[in-house]
Motif scaffolding. Structure first.
Motif, PDB file in Angstrom:
ATOM      1  N   HIS A   1       0.860  -1.192   0.000  1.00 41.92           N
ATOM      2  CA  HIS A   1       0.000   0.000   0.000  1.00 41.92           C
ATOM      3  C   HIS A   1       0.898   1.245   0.000  1.00 41.92           C
ATOM      4  O   HIS A   1       1.867   1.297   0.753  1.00 41.92           O
ATOM      5  CB  HIS A   1      -0.905  -0.001   1.231  1.00 41.92           C
ATOM      6  N   PRO A   2       0.587   2.263  -0.818  1.00 40.92           N
ATOM      7  CA  PRO A   2       1.432   3.457  -0.892  1.00 40.92           C
ATOM      8  C   PRO A   2       1.547   4.207   0.442  1.00 40.92           C
ATOM      9  O   PRO A   2       2.475   4.998   0.615  1.00 40.92           O
ATOM     10  CB  PRO A   2       0.753   4.322  -1.967  1.00 40.92           C
ATOM     11  N   SER A   3       0.628   3.947   1.388  1.00 32.76           N
ATOM     12  CA  SER A   3       0.721   4.634   2.678  1.00 32.76           C
ATOM     13  C   SER A   3       1.489   3.806   3.708  1.00 32.76           C
ATOM     14  O   SER A   3       1.594   4.212   4.863  1.00 32.76           O
ATOM     15  CB  SER A   3      -0.680   4.923   3.228  1.00 32.76           C
ATOM     16  N   ASP A   4       2.011   2.662   3.331  1.00 34.02           N
ATOM     17  CA  ASP A   4       2.739   1.808   4.275  1.00 34.02           C
ATOM     18  C   ASP A   4       3.998   2.539   4.754  1.00 34.02           C
ATOM     19  O   ASP A   4       4.796   3.007   3.940  1.00 34.02           O
ATOM     20  CB  ASP A   4       3.116   0.485   3.568  1.00 34.02           C
TER      21      ASP A   4
ATOM     22  N   LYS B   1      -3.034  10.127   4.150  1.00 35.83           N
ATOM     23  CA  LYS B   1      -1.738   9.460   4.166  1.00 35.83           C
ATOM     24  C   LYS B   1      -0.947   9.822   5.436  1.00 35.83           C
ATOM     25  O   LYS B   1      -0.390   8.950   6.115  1.00 35.83           O
ATOM     26  CB  LYS B   1      -0.946   9.859   2.921  1.00 35.83           C
TER      27      LYS B   1
ATOM     28  N   SER C   1      -2.453   8.103   8.455  1.00 34.95           N
ATOM     29  CA  SER C   1      -2.123   6.687   8.491  1.00 34.95           C
ATOM     30  C   SER C   1      -0.678   6.476   8.957  1.00 34.95           C
ATOM     31  O   SER C   1      -0.400   5.622   9.805  1.00 34.95           O
ATOM     32  CB  SER C   1      -2.336   6.068   7.104  1.00 34.95           C
ATOM     33  N   HIS C   2       0.243   7.297   8.452  1.00 39.10           N
ATOM     34  CA  HIS C   2       1.655   7.193   8.859  1.00 39.10           C
ATOM     35  C   HIS C   2       1.800   7.332  10.370  1.00 39.10           C
ATOM     36  O   HIS C   2       2.466   6.539  11.029  1.00 39.10           O
ATOM     37  CB  HIS C   2       2.474   8.283   8.164  1.00 39.10           C
TER      38      HIS C   2
ATOM     39  N   GLN D   1       0.478   4.291  12.207  1.00 33.55           N
ATOM     40  CA  GLN D   1       1.366   3.149  12.033  1.00 33.55           C
ATOM     41  C   GLN D   1       2.604   3.303  12.921  1.00 33.55           C
ATOM     42  O   GLN D   1       3.053   2.345  13.556  1.00 33.55           O
ATOM     43  CB  GLN D   1       1.806   3.023  10.565  1.00 33.55           C
TER      44      GLN D   1
ATOM     45  N   ILE E   1      -1.088  -2.543   6.699  1.00 30.73           N
ATOM     46  CA  ILE E   1      -1.960  -2.012   5.646  1.00 30.73           C
ATOM     47  C   ILE E   1      -1.502  -2.597   4.314  1.00 30.73           C
ATOM     48  O   ILE E   1      -0.323  -2.535   3.975  1.00 30.73           O
ATOM     49  CB  ILE E   1      -1.983  -0.462   5.623  1.00 30.73           C
ATOM     50  N   TRP E   2      -2.444  -3.239   3.613  1.00 30.60           N
ATOM     51  CA  TRP E   2      -2.160  -3.775   2.285  1.00 30.60           C
ATOM     52  C   TRP E   2      -3.170  -3.200   1.302  1.00 30.60           C
ATOM     53  O   TRP E   2      -4.334  -2.961   1.648  1.00 30.60           O
ATOM     54  CB  TRP E   2      -2.298  -5.306   2.250  1.00 30.60           C
ATOM     55  N   ARG E   3      -2.743  -3.018   0.093  1.00 34.36           N
ATOM     56  CA  ARG E   3      -3.626  -2.627  -1.002  1.00 34.36           C
ATOM     57  C   ARG E   3      -4.327  -3.881  -1.538  1.00 34.36           C
ATOM     58  O   ARG E   3      -3.653  -4.906  -1.779  1.00 34.36           O
ATOM     59  CB  ARG E   3      -2.768  -1.998  -2.119  1.00 34.36           C
TER      60      ARG E   3
END
Lengths: 92, 92, 92, 92, 92, 92, 92, 92, 92, 92
Positions: free
Chosen positions: I83-86, J24, J27-28, J31, J39-41
């Motif tokens: 995911h781009p936000s990982d 974003k 979320s960062h 995390q 988090i996975w896409r």
């Protein structure tokens, strides 16, 4: 009963704020009157799980129809009865 | 959470009666311990709507997994939180 | 048959009020004619459960298609017949 | 409310015939008592659409739970209220 | 209307063969009588799409209830009417 | 195949009337050509049940894609074959 | 088209092994004849995604109906046509 | 994988035409690169069935996310594997 | 991916115990090999949510097909990507 | 838990870009705080699969409710527990 709220994203912000505030007052009043017995938030959802204790279906419909957020809700009504395993039955 | 019970019609009647009776005792014990807070019968269904108040998901799973009727149930778990419109919040 | 009504929130209020009022008059007229035999409110829903007694499917469609609220409805038609357990059959 | 019946094909024929016959007598008795107000056959289905008029959900559950065919039924309960367009309201 | 057939795999082969053969004869007879107007196979399915032209719902239910395969079928009935774009209407 | 029509309520009325009229002409033409074999109105629905007899899937798609109402339709295509119980097979 | 296989767990193991082996041979033969164009395993499922190229729906049904595993399958047929973005169309 | 397209009816026609044209070019390029292996039109639908052969899920997502029509699509991804009945396995 | 287990109630208890024990050993081995990255119990369900990290769909299918409980499972596979936000992407 | 995002196509582009950028950052931060564990896409979808480790449902709801994209999301929450086959249990 579950009540899911879906407010259209193009609703005018003032109307929205006013509707939400009237919804809260209306809910408080019915909880204090003993007809809206429980209200829980479904975690992560704009929806709630509520338990009502009303004298008949006419009254239930009147309460729900007059919810300020009613036009934006999908409501799912499940009639409940006393469960034979309820410990309250042991005490009688 | 909803629990739907579907006992196979060819289950031996004694096993069935014994399982149902152990289910009731188990439910009484958890209600008296304060973890099984509410149980209602869904009218016209062999199913109930129950509210649990447990310390975490591990405990919730342990309780449900050990239900004597668990092998015959379809359980639907919905995590609940306090609702901002709950009148209990007014009193604090 | 179930009729669920979902009026778009951006419909002009006058059109909405006029449509609802014509719907009511139309329903009264068909009930008085004996074709719309029963109408109940589904509690907590903007929908109804109705029973029609019409001579054929052509007439049923004509009635429903001309409901003023038809463009905003999702209708679910279930054909009904006399039930062999109906007590009315005992009296003949 | 809809009641769908699905009798397992390996049910012993005598038990089946006896259950169906007790179901019919039970339905007759409740219709004559005025609690089971309507019963229609859903055309082409082993199911019915029924309307009950009972004093509360406890009574509704008691009636349904004791249906001889209850273990083979899937029942869908919809609470009904008076509809504001009902012509009966005009007469008062 | 769609009719899906699901014959239990443990049904005795003779009963199965006999039921299927009676089903075919029954269908032939109703097609010849003009009540079962069309029957198509849903490609790749043990199911058919059929059109009936009967005088009322009572007759429709009688026909379907007496299908030899009825206990193994899931039937979905959709009431049809003349369509305003049907070319048959041009000819009158 | 079922075709459900859902015309957006804010579509300009002239465009709407024109589209519906072209749809009817298009359907007439294909019925007269023998490719659109049957069309029935699903009673109480803005939808139809239609039977097509075309040489392949390319032609079927071409016909449907060019329906004037295609952008507002949800179409459900079911491939049909001759049914072994069809009386037409007896005559050969 | 998707084909989901669900073999009853109480099927006699020899019948099961024999059926699976006949299924494989039948599939090989149709692939070699060019009618069963593609077959992929849906990862983690007892099911496949297959593409057929047959002259009409009669032939498609004949092929599927004679699959040795047909009685244990749920098949979902989707008619396909050439896509206008297919590069094969550029080459012509 | 299925891709269903639903372009909002109030999208500006120029944007629509441009998006569709870029979609086609993008698809051609990926087909020529060997990553987009098959594309079929689902007959009667604004949707396609496509097969991709990519090195991993990252690449698959990158391809799909950059489809010009992506914002208007509902995509259903099914991971495929070689099927043990594939005749290609016989040749090795 | 979700894996729901539904063991038939008439399965012989020894076979059942043996299958469950082999399932656990198999899962341990794949977790230790780094292919079965996560496994969580869905609270109140006989099912789990698992994350796999495998080289391709062939390997994924091989792992799942050989699960001792596979014949009693309904498995739902969802392909995942980074995911781009990982936050892991921030560190590189 | 799955989070599906569906941003209305007529949302003002600046608001959209700003909301996605705030999402974003949010979320960062979670995390890095250890509450948003994975988090996975979901490949080919505008949606993610996320795992949270929070002290209770109140905190879970607070986190989700404050997601900048929350008004455009459909979130599906599944409570997880330790799985008895988790190899981490072997090490203790």
């Amino acid at each position: 009963m579950n009540m899911d709220v879906r407010i259209p994203h193009d609703l005018d912000p003032e109307t929205k704020a006013d509707t939400i505030s009237r919804e809260k007052a209306y809910s408080h009043q019915l909880q204090q009157a003993g007809e809206w017995v429980h209200i829980w938030r479904n975690a992560g959802q704009y929806s709630n799980l509520s338990i009502f204790d009303v004298k008949d279906n006419e009254r239930l419909h009147e309460i729900l129809w007059n919810l300020p957020l009613f036009p934006y809700m999908a409501i799912d009504v499940t009639p409940l009865a006393v469960h034979p395993s309820d410990v309250a039955l042991l005490e009688n």
